[in-house]
Design a protein around this motif. Sequence first.
Motif, PDB file in Angstrom:
ATOM      1  N   ASN A  61      39.136  48.996  44.483  1.00  0.00           N
ATOM      2  CA  ASN A  61      38.927  48.129  43.319  1.00  0.00           C
ATOM      3  C   ASN A  61      37.585  48.402  42.661  1.00  0.00           C
ATOM      4  O   ASN A  61      37.465  48.377  41.434  1.00  0.00           O
ATOM      5  CB  ASN A  61      39.019  46.651  43.729  1.00  0.00           C
ATOM      6  N   HIS A  64      37.806  51.697  40.737  1.00  0.00           N
ATOM      7  CA  HIS A  64      38.549  51.512  39.487  1.00  0.00           C
ATOM      8  C   HIS A  64      37.683  50.817  38.441  1.00  0.00           C
ATOM      9  O   HIS A  64      37.689  51.192  37.261  1.00  0.00           O
ATOM     10  CB  HIS A  64      39.808  50.692  39.745  1.00  0.00           C
ATOM     11  N   ALA A  65      36.918  49.799  38.874  1.00  0.00           N
ATOM     12  CA  ALA A  65      36.042  49.076  37.947  1.00  0.00           C
ATOM     13  C   ALA A  65      34.929  49.973  37.416  1.00  0.00           C
ATOM     14  O   ALA A  65      34.581  49.918  36.231  1.00  0.00           O
ATOM     15  CB  ALA A  65      35.450  47.846  38.644  1.00  0.00           C
ATOM     16  N   GLN A 148      48.720  47.305  29.387  1.00  0.00           N
ATOM     17  CA  GLN A 148      47.717  48.020  30.178  1.00  0.00           C
ATOM     18  C   GLN A 148      47.146  49.219  29.433  1.00  0.00           C
ATOM     19  O   GLN A 148      45.957  49.518  29.536  1.00  0.00           O
ATOM     20  CB  GLN A 148      48.334  48.498  31.502  1.00  0.00           C
ATOM     21  N   GLY A 233      39.833  40.772  32.707  1.00  0.00           N
ATOM     22  CA  GLY A 233      40.040  41.865  33.640  1.00  0.00           C
ATOM     23  C   GLY A 233      41.450  42.428  33.661  1.00  0.00           C
ATOM     24  O   GLY A 233      41.692  43.463  34.275  1.00  0.00           O
ATOM     25  N   GLY A 234      42.379  41.776  33.005  1.00  0.00           N
ATOM     26  CA  GLY A 234      43.779  42.214  33.019  1.00  0.00           C
ATOM     27  C   GLY A 234      44.084  43.101  31.830  1.00  0.00           C
ATOM     28  O   GLY A 234      43.196  43.479  31.063  1.00  0.00           O
ATOM     29  N   LYS A 237      44.377  44.214  36.191  1.00  0.00           N
ATOM     30  CA  LYS A 237      43.028  44.728  36.442  1.00  0.00           C
ATOM     31  C   LYS A 237      42.724  46.019  35.680  1.00  0.00           C
ATOM     32  O   LYS A 237      41.834  46.779  36.058  1.00  0.00           O
ATOM     33  CB  LYS A 237      42.798  44.951  37.937  1.00  0.00           C
ATOM     34  N   MET A 240      39.080  45.676  34.198  1.00  0.00           N
ATOM     35  CA  MET A 240      38.111  45.033  35.087  1.00  0.00           C
ATOM     36  C   MET A 240      36.803  45.815  35.076  1.00  0.00           C
ATOM     37  O   MET A 240      36.736  46.954  35.533  1.00  0.00           O
ATOM     38  CB  MET A 240      38.663  44.970  36.504  1.00  0.00           C
ATOM     39  N   LEU A 245      33.952  42.007  37.893  1.00  0.00           N
ATOM     40  CA  LEU A 245      34.385  42.077  39.284  1.00  0.00           C
ATOM     41  C   LEU A 245      33.390  41.373  40.198  1.00  0.00           C
ATOM     42  O   LEU A 245      33.787  40.624  41.107  1.00  0.00           O
ATOM     43  CB  LEU A 245      34.547  43.536  39.715  1.00  0.00           C
ATOM     44  N   THR A 248      33.853  37.486  39.555  1.00  0.00           N
ATOM     45  CA  THR A 248      35.092  36.876  40.052  1.00  0.00           C
ATOM     46  C   THR A 248      35.182  36.907  41.575  1.00  0.00           C
ATOM     47  O   THR A 248      35.514  35.900  42.206  1.00  0.00           O
ATOM     48  CB  THR A 248      36.317  37.595  39.465  1.00  0.00           C
ATOM     49  N   ASP A 249      34.882  38.052  42.176  1.00  0.00           N
ATOM     50  CA  ASP A 249      34.970  38.145  43.629  1.00  0.00           C
ATOM     51  C   ASP A 249      33.799  37.459  44.331  1.00  0.00           C
ATOM     52  O   ASP A 249      33.960  36.917  45.425  1.00  0.00           O
ATOM     53  CB  ASP A 249      35.029  39.615  44.064  1.00  0.00           C
TER      54      ASP A 249
END
Length: 289
Positions: A61, A64-65, A148, A233-234, A237, A240, A245, A248-249
């Motif tokens: 993740n 990817h971010a 996306q 973020g959508g 994701k 994101m 990130l 949120t996390d």
Amino acid sequence: MRKNRSTFYLMVIPAVILFFTFHTFPVLMGVFYSFTNWNGLSQTYHLVGFKNYVNVFKDSNVYHAYWFTFKFAILTTIIVNIISLSVAMGLNSRIKLKNTFRAVYFLPNILSILIVGFIFNYFFSNILPDMFTKIGMSSMAFNILGRQEWAWVGIVIVTVWQATAFNIILYLAGLQTIPADLYEASSLDGAGKWKEFWHITFPMIAPFFTINMVLAMKSFLQAFDQIVALTQGGPAKATMSISYLIFTDGFQGGSFAYQSANAVLYFIVIVVISIIQLKILQRREMSLQ
């Protein structure tokens, strides 16, 4: 002399205390928590050393971010500077109502990017699809923020629209430092507009180009407000960013210590990128002089 020195300290010390309390101390605490397993809510935590930092490099993740953030920041920085310089050169020329146009182009910088994002969110999800439907282009009548493959385009559009204003002002300041005699001499020599740009305009505003590139890249690497207002973020994701990130996390997902480590690493990345940019662009400034 002693009285002036005491006055100076009385003026500076409160500001230093406030800055340390609300900026430096939280940063230091964040670095400390990055070496723990604190979830952000419990009263207890344990030191885990570099475990969080090692796990960051294993997190798909996070990769990817980072990938999305870098693509977004590089593309947006290039677009913003091209548009800003083009508009600034137009406003710097002898056109009617140019002061009015300068004020109009600066308006987006006054608005909050969060508010601008919510407005564009409504535009992309309601107005734009309805408009395409009415003109018979039903294949384009969809909310790009819900796809996306298209969501990033909406974020780039909003960011460019809002960020261009500040860069225009800086480029205008640079263009006004160029002596008019240089353009008069070049016109006498038969130089065209394109040669004037590459041999006079661009070399003379090189320091302003450096400032705009570095500030824009640093700002876009920290993309957050536009993500919150447009996509959160959508979808899935796809948009994101690193900042979103971490938020949120860290604050909502119970991974405060882990995302603190991510934030520390990302701070180092931004500093390194900014230094490299400065070195390369300043070297280019010297070659243009």
